[in-house]
Write a protein that holds these residues in place. Structure first.
Motif, PDB file in Angstrom:
ATOM      1  N   MET A   1      29.670 -26.275  -3.003  1.00  0.00           N
ATOM      2  CA  MET A   1      30.694 -26.627  -4.076  1.00  0.00           C
ATOM      3  C   MET A   1      31.673 -27.740  -3.463  1.00  0.00           C
ATOM      4  O   MET A   1      31.764 -27.947  -2.466  1.00  0.00           O
ATOM      5  CB  MET A   1      31.600 -25.255  -4.270  1.00  0.00           C
ATOM      6  N   ASP A   2      31.751 -28.719  -4.435  1.00  0.00           N
ATOM      7  CA  ASP A   2      32.564 -29.856  -4.007  1.00  0.00           C
ATOM      8  C   ASP A   2      34.090 -29.839  -4.235  1.00  0.00           C
ATOM      9  O   ASP A   2      34.867 -30.835  -3.933  1.00  0.00           O
ATOM     10  CB  ASP A   2      32.138 -31.087  -5.073  1.00  0.00           C
ATOM     11  N   GLY A   3      34.546 -28.551  -4.342  1.00  0.00           N
ATOM     12  CA  GLY A   3      36.075 -28.062  -4.759  1.00  0.00           C
ATOM     13  C   GLY A   3      36.728 -28.605  -5.962  1.00  0.00           C
ATOM     14  O   GLY A   3      37.669 -28.267  -6.162  1.00  0.00           O
ATOM     15  N   HIS A   4      35.607 -29.191  -6.925  1.00  0.00           N
ATOM     16  CA  HIS A   4      36.399 -29.423  -8.128  1.00  0.00           C
ATOM     17  C   HIS A   4      36.386 -28.064  -8.961  1.00  0.00           C
ATOM     18  O   HIS A   4      35.486 -27.109  -8.906  1.00  0.00           O
ATOM     19  CB  HIS A   4      35.403 -30.331  -8.779  1.00  0.00           C
ATOM     20  N   GLU A   5      37.424 -27.847  -9.861  1.00  0.00           N
ATOM     21  CA  GLU A   5      37.594 -26.983 -10.765  1.00  0.00           C
ATOM     22  C   GLU A   5      37.785 -27.594 -12.077  1.00  0.00           C
ATOM     23  O   GLU A   5      38.533 -28.407 -12.410  1.00  0.00           O
ATOM     24  CB  GLU A   5      38.982 -26.165 -10.242  1.00  0.00           C
ATOM     25  N   GLN A   6      37.293 -26.944 -12.929  1.00  0.00           N
ATOM     26  CA  GLN A   6      37.086 -27.280 -14.559  1.00  0.00           C
ATOM     27  C   GLN A   6      38.078 -26.146 -15.195  1.00  0.00           C
ATOM     28  O   GLN A   6      37.275 -24.924 -15.091  1.00  0.00           O
ATOM     29  CB  GLN A   6      35.822 -27.509 -15.256  1.00  0.00           C
ATOM     30  N   VAL A   7      38.977 -26.399 -16.062  1.00  0.00           N
ATOM     31  CA  VAL A   7      39.763 -25.444 -16.558  1.00  0.00           C
ATOM     32  C   VAL A   7      39.840 -25.732 -18.082  1.00  0.00           C
ATOM     33  O   VAL A   7      40.017 -26.939 -18.350  1.00  0.00           O
ATOM     34  CB  VAL A   7      40.939 -25.218 -16.359  1.00  0.00           C
ATOM     35  N   GLU A   8      39.313 -25.090 -19.131  1.00  0.00           N
ATOM     36  CA  GLU A   8      39.443 -25.333 -20.247  1.00  0.00           C
ATOM     37  C   GLU A   8      40.884 -25.418 -20.887  1.00  0.00           C
ATOM     38  O   GLU A   8      41.386 -24.293 -20.958  1.00  0.00           O
ATOM     39  CB  GLU A   8      38.485 -24.465 -21.396  1.00  0.00           C
ATOM     40  N   VAL A   9      41.199 -26.604 -21.635  1.00  0.00           N
ATOM     41  CA  VAL A   9      42.666 -26.770 -21.952  1.00  0.00           C
ATOM     42  C   VAL A   9      42.692 -26.193 -23.465  1.00  0.00           C
ATOM     43  O   VAL A   9      43.501 -25.544 -23.777  1.00  0.00           O
ATOM     44  CB  VAL A   9      43.119 -28.104 -21.723  1.00  0.00           C
ATOM     45  N   ALA A  10      41.969 -26.707 -24.333  1.00  0.00           N
ATOM     46  CA  ALA A  10      41.805 -26.608 -25.647  1.00  0.00           C
ATOM     47  C   ALA A  10      40.541 -26.651 -26.272  1.00  0.00           C
ATOM     48  O   ALA A  10      39.593 -27.277 -25.690  1.00  0.00           O
ATOM     49  CB  ALA A  10      42.841 -27.479 -26.469  1.00  0.00           C
ATOM     50  N   ARG A  11      40.309 -25.853 -27.325  1.00  0.00           N
ATOM     51  CA  ARG A  11      39.235 -25.829 -28.062  1.00  0.00           C
ATOM     52  C   ARG A  11      39.404 -25.809 -29.692  1.00  0.00           C
ATOM     53  O   ARG A  11      40.156 -25.134 -29.876  1.00  0.00           O
ATOM     54  CB  ARG A  11      38.184 -24.735 -27.729  1.00  0.00           C
ATOM     55  N   ALA A  12      38.626 -26.480 -30.172  1.00  0.00           N
ATOM     56  CA  ALA A  12      38.860 -26.398 -31.812  1.00  0.00           C
ATOM     57  C   ALA A  12      37.243 -26.396 -32.569  1.00  0.00           C
ATOM     58  O   ALA A  12      36.415 -27.163 -31.870  1.00  0.00           O
ATOM     59  CB  ALA A  12      39.292 -27.435 -32.281  1.00  0.00           C
ATOM     60  N   GLU A  13      37.369 -25.838 -33.590  1.00  0.00           N
ATOM     61  CA  GLU A  13      35.831 -25.819 -34.423  1.00  0.00           C
ATOM     62  C   GLU A  13      36.244 -26.561 -35.640  1.00  0.00           C
ATOM     63  O   GLU A  13      37.315 -26.234 -36.409  1.00  0.00           O
ATOM     64  CB  GLU A  13      35.386 -24.305 -34.987  1.00  0.00           C
ATOM     65  N   SER A  14      35.347 -27.313 -36.207  1.00  0.00           N
ATOM     66  CA  SER A  14      35.446 -27.935 -37.455  1.00  0.00           C
ATOM     67  C   SER A  14      34.021 -27.788 -38.194  1.00  0.00           C
ATOM     68  O   SER A  14      32.977 -27.283 -37.328  1.00  0.00           O
ATOM     69  CB  SER A  14      35.988 -29.484 -37.556  1.00  0.00           C
ATOM     70  N   GLU A  15      33.901 -28.433 -39.178  1.00  0.00           N
ATOM     71  CA  GLU A  15      32.553 -28.428 -39.989  1.00  0.00           C
ATOM     72  C   GLU A  15      31.553 -29.013 -39.152  1.00  0.00           C
ATOM     73  O   GLU A  15      30.371 -29.151 -39.331  1.00  0.00           O
ATOM     74  CB  GLU A  15      32.534 -28.960 -41.557  1.00  0.00           C
ATOM     75  N   ARG A  16      32.210 -30.061 -38.277  1.00  0.00           N
ATOM     76  CA  ARG A  16      31.096 -31.019 -37.486  1.00  0.00           C
ATOM     77  C   ARG A  16      30.926 -30.169 -36.215  1.00  0.00           C
ATOM     78  O   ARG A  16      29.966 -30.852 -35.351  1.00  0.00           O
ATOM     79  CB  ARG A  16      31.949 -32.384 -37.287  1.00  0.00           C
ATOM     80  N   GLY A  17      31.273 -28.903 -35.829  1.00  0.00           N
ATOM     81  CA  GLY A  17      30.990 -28.380 -34.699  1.00  0.00           C
ATOM     82  C   GLY A  17      32.035 -28.062 -33.866  1.00  0.00           C
ATOM     83  O   GLY A  17      33.420 -28.025 -34.263  1.00  0.00           O
ATOM     84  N   GLU A  18      32.157 -28.185 -32.509  1.00  0.00           N
ATOM     85  CA  GLU A  18      33.095 -27.895 -31.398  1.00  0.00           C
ATOM     86  C   GLU A  18      33.466 -29.395 -30.734  1.00  0.00           C
ATOM     87  O   GLU A  18      32.687 -29.780 -30.147  1.00  0.00           O
ATOM     88  CB  GLU A  18      32.627 -26.944 -30.448  1.00  0.00           C
ATOM     89  N   LEU A  19      34.765 -28.782 -30.562  1.00  0.00           N
ATOM     90  CA  LEU A  19      35.600 -29.982 -29.589  1.00  0.00           C
ATOM     91  C   LEU A  19      36.171 -29.466 -28.598  1.00  0.00           C
ATOM     92  O   LEU A  19      37.137 -28.366 -28.943  1.00  0.00           O
ATOM     93  CB  LEU A  19      36.699 -30.820 -30.611  1.00  0.00           C
ATOM     94  N   VAL A  20      36.226 -29.748 -27.265  1.00  0.00           N
ATOM     95  CA  VAL A  20      36.585 -29.127 -26.051  1.00  0.00           C
ATOM     96  C   VAL A  20      37.143 -30.058 -25.365  1.00  0.00           C
ATOM     97  O   VAL A  20      36.784 -31.144 -24.983  1.00  0.00           O
ATOM     98  CB  VAL A  20      35.551 -28.260 -25.442  1.00  0.00           C
ATOM     99  N   LEU A  21      38.724 -29.760 -25.009  1.00  0.00           N
ATOM    100  CA  LEU A  21      39.135 -30.669 -23.841  1.00  0.00           C
ATOM    101  C   LEU A  21      39.274 -29.726 -22.658  1.00  0.00           C
ATOM    102  O   LEU A  21      39.784 -28.573 -22.347  1.00  0.00           O
ATOM    103  CB  LEU A  21      40.668 -30.722 -24.421  1.00  0.00           C
TER     104      LEU A  21
END
Length: 230
Positions: A1-21
């Motif tokens: 492991m490189d010590g990096h941590e990824q945390v999902e901040v926000a997620r949204a769905e639209s007719e174009r699909g999924e947007l994730v921050l």
């Protein structure tokens, strides 16, 4: 492991699909935000030189960039660079994803509220093709298109139309005499250059050498101008 941590901040769905921050936490460096659309990397806050280069190079091409359109909000860095130019009196940012605009407004993207508080900014939630088709002729001095990583790397398949002659001719109509269209691409795009030439009468490809994460990369700005006498 490189010590990096990824945390999902926000997620949204639209007719174009999924947007994730996502927030990427690095114990040895700065925390950064990453934006993905349907699993495809769009941009992050760690490396913003390409967005800034697009805006800086484009603004240098126009003597009086009073009114500017930025196609694609992203994380706001192209817009930020446009607003840093004191010649700019109005900046219309066209973004199709309402959720992304909301994240900028409510501080989910921390630097967003300050950027959008600039009185010169108008955010239009729409498809850029529709927004420009509805704009009044000869309204803008500069149009920057940064909605994809170029015609070969589409965030959404429907965006292909943005790089074809009919839409590019629409852009020409909203530009004032001497106005400029600049399209950013992650790779050489001769068909885009040809389509811009067909719509404007002339077009140029400007390569930009950049250093990204210890790699030498070459990006492209495609430029077309309305003649001063148009």
């Amino acid at each position: 492991m490189d010590g990096h941590e990824q945390v999902e901040v926000a997620r949204a769905e639209s007719e174009r699909g999924e947007l994730v921050l996502r927030e990427r936490r690095d114990p040895h460096g700065p925390t950064s935000l990453e934006l993905r659309a349907n699993g495809v990397f769009v941009m992050d806050t760690l490396e913003t030189s390409t967005e800034r280069a697009l805006a800086t190079a484009a603004l240098a091409l126009v003597e009086h960039p009073r009114a500017v359109v930025v196609g694609g909000l992203g994380l706001g860095f192209t817009m930020h660079e446009v607003l840093a130019d004191c010649r700019v009196e109005r900046c219309a940012v066209v973004e199709i994803e309402q959720a992304l605009v909301g994240w900028m407004r409510d501080g989910t993207i921390p630097h967003g509220p300050a950027l959008l508080a600039d009185e010169r900014v108008q955010v239009v939630v729409a498809d850029v093709a529709v927004a420009l088709a509805e704009a009044r002729p000869a309204t803008y001095d500069l149009v920057l298109l940064d909605v994809d990583n170029g015609p070969g790397y589409l965030v959404h398949d429907a965006n292909a139309a943005i790089y074809r002659e009919p839409f590019l001719a629409t852009v020409r109509e909203v530009l004032r005499p001497g106005g400029v269209l600049v399209v950013w691409s992650a790779a050489e795009a001769p068909q885009l250059e040809e389509a811009m030439r067909a719509a404007f009468g002339a077009a140029e490809a400007h390569p930009h050498e950049v250093r990204l994460q210890d790699r030498d990369e070459r990006y492209w700005l495609y430029v077309a101008r309305v003649p001063e006498s148009a």
